[in-house]
Scaffold this active site. Structure first.
Site, PDB file in Angstrom:
ATOM      1  CE  LYS A  71      -2.324   1.432   3.654  1.00  0.00           C
ATOM      2  NZ  LYS A  71      -3.333   1.480   4.749  1.00  0.00           N
ATOM      3  CD  GLN A 143      -9.776   5.224   9.684  1.00  0.00           C
ATOM      4  OE1 GLN A 143     -10.430   4.200   9.850  1.00  0.00           O
ATOM      5  NE2 GLN A 143      -8.704   5.253   8.914  1.00  0.00           N
ATOM      6  CB  ALA A 224      -1.222   7.584  18.140  1.00  0.00           C
ATOM      7  CB  SER A 296      -4.685  -0.091  16.422  1.00  0.00           C
ATOM      8  OG  SER A 296      -4.712  -0.317  15.030  1.00  0.00           O
TER       9      SER A 296
END
Length: 329
Positions: A71, A143, A224, A296
């Site tokens: 990606k 998100q 983050a 994450s």
């Protein structure tokens, strides 16, 4: 043989969330077993444009499939105001590991949202209380939607509290889900008191304190993704069952990066990696646990796993646009 071009709508249609969640969990397990290759995320900083590029390659071997890809993604905060473009855009190249043929080129932005939500769902499934019914979300950007879409697959979510400084973004979120959940606007403290909390903001000064949290709140710290970003107060991290996705990435640019580099947090404060929990080498939530945190940063194996789901569904359903990228036909 042709390469499949998949737009954001194609990715959305073919990234069925239950399948993506399972594939992402499989990817975490493969990484823990040593059945994955994932070089460190590399950065190209462009201060003259107040942005950067990131490259994320990976290969993984699951129980009955393997996949490879890369990606290429950016973060340009000035894009919306200056160019009417998204802050984050990505492109995924999904390849056949055996031959290296490029099976698909797909939108990486929608892919990122899907796999990020799926990662939170995997962590929630293993770390949240079984009867979790309320979800708090801090940050009502793009998100936030996949956080709810994914987490509601693993817990029977009834109440959703969303907090954001942008009232229009909050209202758009409420309008989207009002028919499915009891969803309302609230303060950060109200969101943080829920059974599950997902933070999806770019802040560099903590906005969630220990006093805000419920006794058994599970937190997905998703915001983050670069040095200096920090959503949760140090006290939260120090007192929680702290689970990370990858040690190198999290200590460099995850939720723990600031207190780790300041010496407030060290290795002894980290319970383990999510791969250890999904493979059973470490326990998830136990009856003695209070607050838990999943840090994450987003791993390339998640992108590859999600691309695998998207490609397989698209190929089966004749979605997307096939084209002769290599001029072999």
């Amino acid at each position: 043989m042709q390469t499949l071009l998949l737009s954001s709508d194609d990715v959305d249609e073919n990234a069925q969330m239950p399948d993506v969640i399972q594939a992402v969990e499989d990817a975490f397990a493969a990484y823990e077993r040593g059945d994955a290759q994932m070089p460190a995320k590399s950065y190209i900083d462009l201060p003259q444009y107040d942005g950067d590029f990131r490259s994320m390659p990976a290969y993984l071997l699951a129980d009955d499939w393997d996949a490879a890809g890369i990606k290429w993604v950016n973060v340009h905060p000035n894009n919306p105001a200056d160019f009417d473009l998204p802050t984050v855009m990505g492109t995924m190249i999904y390849s056949d590991p055996e031959t290296a043929f490029p099976l698909a080129i797909m939108d990486g932005t929608e892919l990122t949202m899907k796999r990020t939500g799926a990662a939170a769902a995997v962590a929630t499934d293993h770390l949240a209380v079984e009867d979790a019914s309320s979800l708090g979300i801090v940050g009502a950007g793009v998100q936030s939607y996949t956080q709810l879409d994914a987490i509601s697959q693993v817990r029977d979510i009834e109440t959703v509290i969303v907090s954001d400084l942008n009232d229009e973004a909050v209202q758009a979120f409420i309008d989207r889900y009002d028919d499915e959940f009891d969803v309302r606007s609230g303060s950060i403290a109200e969101a943080a008191s829920c059974d599950v909390l997902s933070t999806v903001t770019p802040v560099e000064s903590p906005i969630v304190s220990a006093d805000d949290l419920g006794e058994h709140t599970h937190i997905n710290a998703m915001g983050a993704d670069a040095e200096g970003k920090h959503e949760l107060a140090d006290e939260v991290l120090l007192n929680a069952k702290l689970v990370i996705d990858d040690y190198k990435q999290c200590t460099h640019s995850g939720e723990i990066n600031v207190p780790f580099h300041e010496g407030v947090l060290d290795d002894d404060d980290i319970y383990g990696e999510i791969g250890q929990i999904v493979t059973g080498s470490k326990e998830g939530r136990t009856g003695d646990d209070g607050v838990s945190v999943f840090d994450s940063t987003g791993l390339a194996i998640q992108d590859v796993a999600t691309a695998h789901v998207v490609y397989e569904h698209a190929d089966e359903n004749d979605n997307g646009t096939p084209f002769d990228l290599l001029g072999l036909n």
